[in-house]
Scaffold this active site. Sequence first.
Site, mmCIF file in Angstrom:
data_model
loop_
_atom_site.group_PDB
_atom_site.id
_atom_site.type_symbol
_atom_site.label_atom_id
_atom_site.label_comp_id
_atom_site.label_asym_id
_atom_site.label_seq_id
_atom_site.Cartn_x
_atom_site.Cartn_y
_atom_site.Cartn_z
ATOM 1 C CG ASP A 25 -1.693 1.248 1.451
ATOM 2 O OD1 ASP A 25 -1.665 2.122 0.563
ATOM 3 O OD2 ASP A 25 -2.361 1.364 2.502
ATOM 4 C CE LYS A 87 -1.708 7.039 -3.399
ATOM 5 N NZ LYS A 87 -2.199 6.035 -2.432
ATOM 6 C CD GLU A 185 -5.113 3.631 -2.446
ATOM 7 O OE1 GLU A 185 -5.976 4.392 -1.958
ATOM 8 O OE2 GLU A 185 -3.987 4.023 -2.796
ATOM 9 C CG ASP A 207 -8.989 5.084 2.075
ATOM 10 O OD1 ASP A 207 -8.505 5.638 3.081
ATOM 11 O OD2 ASP A 207 -8.294 4.530 1.202
HETATM 12 P P1 ADP Z 1 -2.807 7.357 3.820
HETATM 13 O O1 ADP Z 1 -3.734 6.363 3.200
HETATM 14 O O2 ADP Z 1 -3.083 8.765 3.399
HETATM 15 O O3 ADP Z 1 -1.379 6.987 3.690
HETATM 16 P P2 ADP Z 1 -3.361 6.360 6.497
HETATM 17 O O4 ADP Z 1 -4.469 5.456 6.197
HETATM 18 O O5 ADP Z 1 -2.093 5.775 6.950
HETATM 19 O O6 ADP Z 1 -3.120 7.411 5.359
HETATM 20 O O7 ADP Z 1 -3.894 7.375 7.611
HETATM 21 C C1 ADP Z 1 -3.082 8.341 8.169
HETATM 22 C C2 ADP Z 1 -3.940 9.237 9.009
HETATM 23 O O8 ADP Z 1 -4.567 8.456 10.032
HETATM 24 C C3 ADP Z 1 -3.156 10.344 9.684
HETATM 25 O O9 ADP Z 1 -3.833 11.567 9.534
HETATM 26 C C4 ADP Z 1 -3.171 9.884 11.121
HETATM 27 O O10 ADP Z 1 -3.101 10.987 12.011
HETATM 28 C C5 ADP Z 1 -4.498 9.179 11.226
HETATM 29 N N1 ADP Z 1 -4.570 8.275 12.368
HETATM 30 C C6 ADP Z 1 -3.792 7.194 12.616
HETATM 31 N N2 ADP Z 1 -4.109 6.644 13.802
HETATM 32 C C7 ADP Z 1 -5.100 7.405 14.311
HETATM 33 C C8 ADP Z 1 -5.834 7.385 15.536
HETATM 34 N N3 ADP Z 1 -5.625 6.459 16.456
HETATM 35 N N4 ADP Z 1 -6.797 8.328 15.712
HETATM 36 C C9 ADP Z 1 -7.011 9.271 14.792
HETATM 37 N N5 ADP Z 1 -6.347 9.358 13.658
HETATM 38 C C10 ADP Z 1 -5.394 8.444 13.407
HETATM 39 MG MG MG Z 2 -4.474 4.783 2.283
#
Ligand code: ADP
Ligand code: MG
Length: 623
Positions: A25, A87, A185, A207
């Site tokens: 991912d 990205k 995704e 998502d």
């Molecule tokens: P992406 O798909 O954009 O790479 P992710 O799915 O990894 O992103 O999500 C990242 C986001 O999730 C960030 O904004 C992070 O702060 C948030 N996040 C991760 N864990 C938590 C949590 N426990 N509570 C709230 N937000 C969270």
């Molecule tokens: Mg993602």
Amino acid sequence: MALLQISEPGQAPDPHQRRVAVGIDLGTTNSLVAAVRHGVAECLPDAQGRVLLPSAVRYLGGGRRLIGFDARDTQAEDAANTLVSVKRFMGRKQADVAGADKLPYQFVDGAGMVAIATRDGIKTPVEFSAEILATLRQRAEDTFDSDELHGAVVTVPAYFDDAQRQATKDAAELAGLNVLRLISEPTAAAVAYGLDNASEGLYAVYDLGGGTFDFSLLRLTRGVFEVVGTGGDAALGGDDFDEAIVEMVLRQRGWPVLATHSANDKRLLLATARAIKHDLTDADETTHTLSLQEHGPLSARVTRRDFEVATAPLLDRTLSAVRRVLRDARVKPVDVQGVVMVGGSTRMPRVRAAVSELFGREVLTNVNPDEVVAIGAAIQANALAGNAKDGELLLLDVIALSLGLETMGGLVERVIERNTTLPVAKAQEFTTFQDGQTAMAIHVLQGERDLVSECRSLARFELRGIPPMVAGAARIRVTFQVDADGLLSVSAREQLSGVEAAVTVKPSYGLADDQIAQMLKDGFSHAEADMAARALREARVEAERMVLATRSALAADGALLSAEERRDIEALVDATQAIAASDDAAAIDEAVKALATGTEAFAAARMNQGIRQALAGRKLEEV
Ligand code: ADP
Ligand code: MG
């Protein structure tokens, strides 16, 4: 032309020689790698036991760089040389990326896509992504104690167009990965939940990541997920929740808004806000302290209640986008059989509750929302590598926008309709418009509209060396082939002579996802206007064709006519040509009919002459 072939999974030749294939991912904020081990798909941890790899690279100079947590956690020290959320720039020009001007980077509009000038030179989004992918490849090789990965399935957002997919594939290849397939995704998330084995019907994937919000509606039929609708907001994610916290805290303190702070203080404020947000997923309140270079120390105490009030407008925006997709697809929330929650931001309790409420059902959250996409990709990779058990289905993606060719009159002839399952190859025959035409311009387009001007131009090429023939005699077979990754190649072949030409479409940069959404919407809402425009253009093309054909017949066989007959026909030709310039499709049709009737006798005379000549020719040969 044969259909593009993809071998489906069989048993690996020797069951003990399992081929190691991973799912990756490649996220805006975080990236992960997963693999099927002992029959279970799981994310692979780094040496410190962490599965997430922040999608961040900090360039230190002299070719040295920090990747992942080390880069993300120190970005406040050097924001301009620490690249995050890259990205958003994949396969895009700077002008296509909303809010790029607010970032602390020095952009360079390079060939094809935007790049960023760093202390270590200019870095393209492809090179940046390759750093992340290579780090994950290394992790996988360390885990399996193998330096031979069979390959990887890499995920991309459902709305990624050709240019963005190609950029992703280029990055993977640059990182030394063998790309087994790119999959979307939401499809990967659905696979992780085993929905491909669930009952057929509609599923939704919500998502909410770090910087983007994507909502997809999937329909499962016979093991194939069709993307029924996509929507979202390319500039809405967890980062905005962090910003909302910062603004709230600054307001309480009476300090100026975030935008007025130095780049490094901004990063520090945002990093603290993120920590506060994460705390509030489990706790009812939290306190963090920090020290700003300009304004000094700050102690921030935030309750979950305050946080939820401050961020309610952001959550509402995601829900509006969901309702819009449902409405466009004419789907009621109750028609959806399962809602998959993806992305770290769906950990926020208020987000889960609001989405459950909207659909009137429990949402699926038992697979870790950070990991779910990588896990689905790993399951697909395992199947593609030939390790899957018999009967495990392989999922296929569909194309997001129709593909076609420009025909006379600026019209688009669609060759592959949107939502066709990949891979696909389709051919259609076209012919020449003029007598003696030896070349044909082939213009490949993407979009749902009937007019070339309303679609997106993907590529142009020419087929040359067509033997001269009368208009309409040449048979040019144009084949569109879209591979399993959604990449297009087009070839054209004149059937009699065998001359051919081909192009692989690698557009220099992509469309913004809201542009895709707009093109889809326009395609539907303008259908009627398009039909009228198409009728007019078709009438004009037909008129022009008749005028040309009649003139060339007069030039060749005018001798068959009396002076008076010839004058009559010429008058009809002139009248048709004059009216073809008007906007009145019916009048043009009328004139074309009159011309056809007025030249019937002439056509018959020519045909008789042709037959006589042909017979005469035959006799000569026989002699
Ligand atoms: P992406 O798909 O954009 O790479 P992710 O799915 O990894 O992103 O999500 C990242 C986001 O999730 C960030 O904004 C992070 O702060 C948030 N996040 C991760 N864990 C938590 C949590 N426990 N509570 C709230 N937000 C969270
Ligand atoms: Mg993602």
